[in-house]
Design an enzyme around this catalytic site. Structure first.
Site, PDB file in Angstrom:
ATOM      1  N   SER A 243       0.857  -1.184   0.000  1.00 45.05           N
ATOM      2  CA  SER A 243       0.000   0.000   0.000  1.00 45.05           C
ATOM      3  C   SER A 243       0.892   1.233   0.000  1.00 45.05           C
ATOM      4  O   SER A 243       2.120   1.127   0.039  1.00 45.05           O
ATOM      5  CB  SER A 243      -0.888   0.002   1.236  1.00 45.05           C
ATOM      6  OG  SER A 243      -0.097   0.330   2.367  1.00 45.05           O
ATOM      7  N   LYS A 244       0.223   2.390   0.004  1.00 49.42           N
ATOM      8  CA  LYS A 244       0.973   3.655  -0.055  1.00 49.42           C
ATOM      9  C   LYS A 244       1.994   3.786   1.072  1.00 49.42           C
ATOM     10  O   LYS A 244       2.986   4.491   0.931  1.00 49.42           O
ATOM     11  CB  LYS A 244      -0.011   4.828   0.018  1.00 49.42           C
ATOM     12  CG  LYS A 244      -0.773   5.017  -1.271  1.00 49.42           C
ATOM     13  CD  LYS A 244      -1.215   6.471  -1.436  1.00 49.42           C
ATOM     14  CE  LYS A 244      -2.068   6.620  -2.675  1.00 49.42           C
ATOM     15  NZ  LYS A 244      -3.498   6.750  -2.358  1.00 49.42           N
ATOM     16  N   ARG A 245       1.715   3.113   2.179  1.00 47.46           N
ATOM     17  CA  ARG A 245       2.671   3.190   3.294  1.00 47.46           C
ATOM     18  C   ARG A 245       4.048   2.711   2.887  1.00 47.46           C
ATOM     19  O   ARG A 245       5.053   3.087   3.470  1.00 47.46           O
ATOM     20  CB  ARG A 245       2.195   2.307   4.462  1.00 47.46           C
ATOM     21  CG  ARG A 245       1.059   2.854   5.250  1.00 47.46           C
ATOM     22  CD  ARG A 245       0.688   1.896   6.370  1.00 47.46           C
ATOM     23  NE  ARG A 245       0.256   0.599   5.870  1.00 47.46           N
ATOM     24  CZ  ARG A 245       0.896  -0.534   6.109  1.00 47.46           C
ATOM     25  NH1 ARG A 245       1.987  -0.542   6.840  1.00 47.46           N
ATOM     26  NH2 ARG A 245       0.438  -1.674   5.617  1.00 47.46           N
ATOM     27  N   GLY A 247       5.471   3.198  -0.001  1.00 52.84           N
ATOM     28  CA  GLY A 247       6.055   4.015  -1.074  1.00 52.84           C
ATOM     29  C   GLY A 247       5.076   4.103  -2.224  1.00 52.84           C
ATOM     30  O   GLY A 247       3.890   3.795  -2.064  1.00 52.84           O
TER      31      GLY A 247
END
Ligand code: GLU
Length: 482
Positions: A243-245, A247
């Site tokens: 996920s965006k966490r 990168g």
């Protein structure tokens, strides 16, 4: 289990346009693309935009842009589900007539209170079948529900996971047409897969729970079942779903970071698929070797280092002339271009010279910038460490010797440095570093002779002079221009 060579193989990529094309979606698209190309089959592109609130034109454009950038072409479509509502209603009516569907007029608040009650008792919140055998007038507000077969086990042989079995009694009588006449997601998918004669459904395994809901609908429609292949998840390095966490997850963010699409494709294909221990594949090799029997069933872990390594490999192996347009895109505007920047041959030479040190196109642009524009800045750290008073003698002596050099060639430059090394009792590396910082503003660059040749006589001498001046300044920090 090997698939037969089959030009009638029909696969689809069916994104919901609720955001960018992300890495997981791109991998699904890639696997479908490669399978279609491998078997000489057909790839259908279908935009699953029935969720009108979450689907946007911008997302559709972003997904098409992402596919285009990765050079993943399709053969049919794009088909839009919003353009097919009449067809969904038509087949829903057929199911109704055959008794596979029924009208339900349960008011939402009744459903809600039953759901709450079930949750309170720790039961799964299922529809209780109140309208299954009632006859609801079509004039009343209602939905259409699918009559899910009772107490049946739904079995399918996933091409990646192997045989899977689900008990139909845990499935709801799912709504297929909403009260506003629109189809629900699972129904539209099946109608499309039937109409588009999809032979292999290859999708992320976040859909695995939809498959037992969809299979009875295929059957009720009297359609053959496609084969199913659910691709394992992609994890971040901490083994949670990517996920965006972790990168950037959008494909186009990788373009903006200076990745080549070939490198990203090569990276994505190895998230789940392997061919012996080969890591680097041309497009032709991928089409030739790709098959589902070498897709593993365990999740793959996204490894940014490996992606970077692949990108460096692809940049290094791309001819300089082909890198030039990409380099131009990656460069910031050149406010004060040096004369060589108007020479196309110079750009190619520059790209060829610098590509071996560039992990991304953005690295390449950074390395190239000092050779293209007068406004190159000196990295403050490099200035502080290297353009010191102690180095001013080297800079002065080299400045003088290079000014006197008539033959600005590799050999001429090499002679100057050799003589200087002898007279100052210094090694080439020690002489080179202040010159490197003077010319490029950085401590990392190609070999010093290439740097001096690329910069040319006039720029080199001017920058050496500037560096000499800076090295003598008592307070030695901050940026500078030549
Ligand atoms: N539209 C779904 C998604 O974007 C894919 C559905 C499918 O492949 O069946 O996740």
């Amino acid at each position: 289990m090997p698939l037969p060579k089959d030009p009638s193989m029909r696969v689809r990529f069916a994104p919901s346009p609720t955001g960018h094309l992300h890495l997981g979606g791109a991998r699904t698209a890639l696997f479908n693309f490669l399978l279609a190309r491998h078997y000489g089959g057909t790839l259908v592109l279908r935009i699953e935009d029935t969720d009108r609130e979450r689907s946007t034109q911008d997302s559709i454009a972003a997904i098409l842009e992402g596919l285009g950038w990765l050079d993943l072409s399709w053969d049919e479509g794009p088909f839009y589900q919003t353009g097919r509502f009449d067809r969904y209603r038509e087949l829903a009516m057929e199911l109704l007539e055959k008794g596979h569907a029924y009208r339900c007029d349960c008011p939402p608040d009744l459903l809600e209170s039953k759901r709450a009650e079930a949750m309170k008792q720790g039961l799964p919140p299922r529809y209780d079948g109140r309208c299954r055998d009632r006859s609801v007038s079509p004039d009343r507000p209602h939905v259409l529900r699918f009559r899910t077969p009772e107490k049946e086990s739904i079995v399918f042989d996933d091409l990646i996971r192997g045989p899977l079995s689900f008990d139909s009694s845990v499935l709801d009588d799912l709504i297929i047409i909403r009260s506003d006449g629109g189809p629900t997601y699972n129904f539209a998918v099946v109608v499309d897969d039937v109409d588009m004669k999809i032979s292999h459904v290859i999708r992320g395994d976040d859909h695995i729970n939809n498959t037992p809901r969809q299979i009875p609908i295929f059957r009720a429609l009297g359609a053959p079942l496609p084969d199913f292949a659910h691709l394992p998840m992609i994890y971040g390095p901490d083994r949670t779903r990517l996920s965006k966490r972790h990168g950037a997850t959008s494909v186009m963010a990788y373009r903006d970071m200076g990745f080549l699409p070939q490198a990203l494709v090569n990276y994505l294909v190895r998230l789940g698929w392997s061919h012996k221990d080969q890591e680097i594949f041309t497009r032709e090799e991928l089409v030739h070797f790709f098959d589902l029997d070498h897709v593993g069933s365990s999740p793959s872990v996204f490894n940014p280092e490996k992606l970077l390594w692949l990108n460096a490999h692809y940049i290094k192996n791309t001819p300089g002339a082909d890198l030039v347009p990409l380099l131009k895109e990656a460069l910031p505007p050149l406010p004060d271009p040096l004369s060589q920047s108007s020479d196309p041959g110079y750009w190619t030479r520059l790209a060829d010279e610098l590509k071996g040190r560039s992990k991304t196109l953005n690295d390449l642009a950074q390395l190239a910038h000092p050779f293209l524009d007068r406004s190159r800045t000196i990295d403050p750290e490099a200035r502080k460490k290297v353009l010191t008073l102690a180095n001013s003698t080297v800079l002065e002596q080299l400045s003088l010797a290079l000014r006197a050099l008539e033959d600005w060639s590799g050999e001429g430059l090499r002679n100057v440095f050799a003589q200087m090394g002898e007279s100052l009792h210094m090694k080439l590396g020690e002489l080179a570093q202040p010159v490197r910082v003077a010319i490029t503003g950085k401590t990392v660059s190609p070999g010093i002779f290439e740097v001096l040749l690329l910069a040319g006589r006039e720029i080199s001498l001017a920058r050496l002079e500037e560096a000499l001046r800076l090295s003598r300044e008592p307070v030695n920090n901050g940026n500078t221009h030549d």
